[in-house]
Write a protein that holds these residues in place. Structure first.
Motif, PDB file in Angstrom:
ATOM      1  N   ARG A   8       0.817  -1.223   0.000  1.00  0.00           N
ATOM      2  CA  ARG A   8       0.000   0.000   0.000  1.00  0.00           C
ATOM      3  C   ARG A   8       0.852   1.275   0.000  1.00  0.00           C
ATOM      4  NH1 ARG A   8      -5.450  -0.911   0.880  1.00  0.00           N
ATOM      5  NH2 ARG A   8      -5.778   1.195   1.620  1.00  0.00           N
ATOM      6  N   ARG A   9       2.010   1.241   0.649  1.00  0.00           N
ATOM      7  CA  ARG A   9       2.850   2.441   0.713  1.00  0.00           C
ATOM      8  C   ARG A   9       3.306   2.864  -0.683  1.00  0.00           C
ATOM      9  NH1 ARG A   9       8.511   1.673   3.173  1.00  0.00           N
ATOM     10  NH2 ARG A   9       8.681   0.771   1.129  1.00  0.00           N
ATOM     11  N   ASP A  10       3.864   1.923  -1.433  1.00  0.00           N
ATOM     12  CA  ASP A  10       4.319   2.250  -2.782  1.00  0.00           C
ATOM     13  C   ASP A  10       3.148   2.501  -3.726  1.00  0.00           C
ATOM     14  OD1 ASP A  10       6.939   2.016  -1.975  1.00  0.00           O
ATOM     15  OD2 ASP A  10       7.117  -0.080  -2.589  1.00  0.00           O
ATOM     16  N   GLY A  11       2.036   1.814  -3.487  1.00  0.00           N
ATOM     17  CA  GLY A  11       0.845   2.051  -4.303  1.00  0.00           C
ATOM     18  C   GLY A  11       0.313   3.455  -4.127  1.00  0.00           C
ATOM     19  N   SER A  12       0.338   3.952  -2.895  1.00  0.00           N
ATOM     20  CA  SER A  12      -0.142   5.315  -2.668  1.00  0.00           C
ATOM     21  C   SER A  12       0.799   6.337  -3.296  1.00  0.00           C
ATOM     22  CB  SER A  12      -0.308   5.581  -1.173  1.00  0.00           C
ATOM     23  OG  SER A  12       0.936   5.544  -0.518  1.00  0.00           O
ATOM     24  N   ARG A  13       2.075   6.026  -3.336  1.00  0.00           N
ATOM     25  CA  ARG A  13       3.025   6.936  -4.008  1.00  0.00           C
ATOM     26  C   ARG A  13       2.747   7.002  -5.508  1.00  0.00           C
ATOM     27  NH1 ARG A  13       8.582   5.038  -1.073  1.00  0.00           N
ATOM     28  NH2 ARG A  13       8.153   5.985   0.951  1.00  0.00           N
ATOM     29  N   LEU A  14       2.527   5.844  -6.115  1.00  0.00           N
ATOM     30  CA  LEU A  14       2.211   5.836  -7.547  1.00  0.00           C
ATOM     31  C   LEU A  14       0.924   6.598  -7.836  1.00  0.00           C
ATOM     32  CD1 LEU A  14       2.985   2.140  -8.569  1.00  0.00           C
ATOM     33  CD2 LEU A  14       4.253   4.178  -9.219  1.00  0.00           C
ATOM     34  N   LEU A  15      -0.078   6.331  -7.018  1.00  0.00           N
ATOM     35  CA  LEU A  15      -1.373   6.977  -7.216  1.00  0.00           C
ATOM     36  C   LEU A  15      -1.282   8.485  -7.049  1.00  0.00           C
ATOM     37  CD1 LEU A  15      -4.356   6.710  -7.745  1.00  0.00           C
ATOM     38  CD2 LEU A  15      -4.686   6.185  -5.328  1.00  0.00           C
ATOM     39  N   SER A  22      -2.221  14.460 -13.437  1.00  0.00           N
ATOM     40  CA  SER A  22      -3.577  14.777 -13.904  1.00  0.00           C
ATOM     41  C   SER A  22      -3.942  16.213 -13.593  1.00  0.00           C
ATOM     42  CB  SER A  22      -4.603  13.858 -13.235  1.00  0.00           C
ATOM     43  OG  SER A  22      -4.397  12.545 -13.596  1.00  0.00           O
ATOM     44  N   PHE A  23      -3.573  16.671 -12.414  1.00  0.00           N
ATOM     45  CA  PHE A  23      -3.864  18.037 -12.014  1.00  0.00           C
ATOM     46  C   PHE A  23      -3.126  19.041 -12.895  1.00  0.00           C
ATOM     47  CE2 PHE A  23      -3.437  21.739  -9.135  1.00  0.00           C
ATOM     48  CZ  PHE A  23      -4.782  22.004  -8.993  1.00  0.00           C
ATOM     49  N   VAL A  24      -1.878  18.746 -13.235  1.00  0.00           N
ATOM     50  CA  VAL A  24      -1.123  19.624 -14.143  1.00  0.00           C
ATOM     51  C   VAL A  24      -1.810  19.673 -15.501  1.00  0.00           C
ATOM     52  CG1 VAL A  24       1.057  19.874 -15.393  1.00  0.00           C
ATOM     53  CG2 VAL A  24       1.081  19.329 -12.962  1.00  0.00           C
ATOM     54  N   ILE A  29      -5.456  22.502 -19.563  1.00  0.00           N
ATOM     55  CA  ILE A  29      -6.412  21.827 -20.449  1.00  0.00           C
ATOM     56  C   ILE A  29      -6.663  22.630 -21.727  1.00  0.00           C
ATOM     57  CG2 ILE A  29      -8.554  22.792 -19.508  1.00  0.00           C
ATOM     58  CD1 ILE A  29      -8.372  19.121 -19.938  1.00  0.00           C
ATOM     59  N   ASP A  30      -6.313  23.906 -21.732  1.00  0.00           N
ATOM     60  CA  ASP A  30      -6.524  24.727 -22.922  1.00  0.00           C
ATOM     61  C   ASP A  30      -5.526  24.428 -24.037  1.00  0.00           C
ATOM     62  OD1 ASP A  30      -4.544  25.743 -21.253  1.00  0.00           O
ATOM     63  OD2 ASP A  30      -4.764  27.773 -22.023  1.00  0.00           O
ATOM     64  N   THR A  31      -4.487  23.648 -23.754  1.00  0.00           N
ATOM     65  CA  THR A  31      -3.505  23.268 -24.775  1.00  0.00           C
ATOM     66  C   THR A  31      -3.713  21.800 -25.135  1.00  0.00           C
ATOM     67  OG1 THR A  31      -1.857  22.607 -23.150  1.00  0.00           O
ATOM     68  CG2 THR A  31      -1.838  24.913 -23.844  1.00  0.00           C
ATOM     69  N   SER A  32      -3.178  21.421 -26.292  1.00  0.00           N
ATOM     70  CA  SER A  32      -3.353  20.030 -26.723  1.00  0.00           C
ATOM     71  C   SER A  32      -2.575  19.072 -25.827  1.00  0.00           C
ATOM     72  CB  SER A  32      -2.923  19.866 -28.180  1.00  0.00           C
ATOM     73  OG  SER A  32      -1.572  20.218 -28.334  1.00  0.00           O
ATOM     74  N   VAL A  39      -5.995  13.274 -19.881  1.00  0.00           N
ATOM     75  CA  VAL A  39      -6.686  12.025 -20.196  1.00  0.00           C
ATOM     76  C   VAL A  39      -5.817  10.817 -19.847  1.00  0.00           C
ATOM     77  CG1 VAL A  39      -7.585  10.618 -22.096  1.00  0.00           C
ATOM     78  CG2 VAL A  39      -8.178  13.039 -21.945  1.00  0.00           C
ATOM     79  N   ALA A  40      -4.546  10.861 -20.225  1.00  0.00           N
ATOM     80  CA  ALA A  40      -3.656   9.721 -19.969  1.00  0.00           C
ATOM     81  C   ALA A  40      -3.418   9.518 -18.476  1.00  0.00           C
ATOM     82  CB  ALA A  40      -2.328   9.922 -20.698  1.00  0.00           C
ATOM     83  N   ALA A  41      -3.062  10.580 -17.778  1.00  0.00           N
ATOM     84  CA  ALA A  41      -2.794  10.459 -16.344  1.00  0.00           C
ATOM     85  C   ALA A  41      -4.075  10.187 -15.562  1.00  0.00           C
ATOM     86  CB  ALA A  41      -2.109  11.728 -15.834  1.00  0.00           C
ATOM     87  N   GLY A  42      -5.199  10.721 -16.018  1.00  0.00           N
ATOM     88  CA  GLY A  42      -6.476  10.443 -15.363  1.00  0.00           C
ATOM     89  C   GLY A  42      -6.865   8.981 -15.487  1.00  0.00           C
ATOM     90  N   ALA A  43      -6.682   8.417 -16.674  1.00  0.00           N
ATOM     91  CA  ALA A  43      -6.988   6.999 -16.868  1.00  0.00           C
ATOM     92  C   ALA A  43      -6.048   6.123 -16.042  1.00  0.00           C
ATOM     93  CB  ALA A  43      -6.876   6.652 -18.349  1.00  0.00           C
ATOM     94  N   LEU A  44      -4.781   6.481 -16.008  1.00  0.00           N
ATOM     95  CA  LEU A  44      -3.815   5.738 -15.199  1.00  0.00           C
ATOM     96  C   LEU A  44      -4.145   5.844 -13.715  1.00  0.00           C
ATOM     97  CD1 LEU A  44      -1.220   4.063 -15.421  1.00  0.00           C
ATOM     98  CD2 LEU A  44       0.049   6.186 -15.110  1.00  0.00           C
TER      99      LEU A  44
END
Length: 57
Positions: A8-15, A22-24, A29-32, A39-44
């Motif tokens: 769980r520790r490493d999983g929370s780091r990845l998440l 995703s936040f970046v 979002i106004d740029t391509s 989309v990619a980081a959100g899906a991941l």
């Protein structure tokens, strides 16, 4: 090849890293590249969250 960790520790780091990317992407979002990153980081993030929920230790 494993795409997620076994604890769980490493999983929370990845998440949290994927959520930060995703936040970046959401901020730019106004740029391509921002849309692609969001989309990619959100899906991941979603997939890693589902994997994280299955971990017991």
């Amino acid at each position: 090849m494993k795409l997620f960790v076994d604890n769980r520790r490493d999983g929370s780091r990845l998440l949290s890293s994927a959520l930060a990317f995703s936040f970046v992407g959401l901020i730019r979002i106004d740029t391509s590249w921002g849309r692609v990153l969001f989309v990619a980081a959100g899906a991941l993030s979603l997939w890693w969250w589902l994997c994280y929920r299955k971990l017991t230790h």
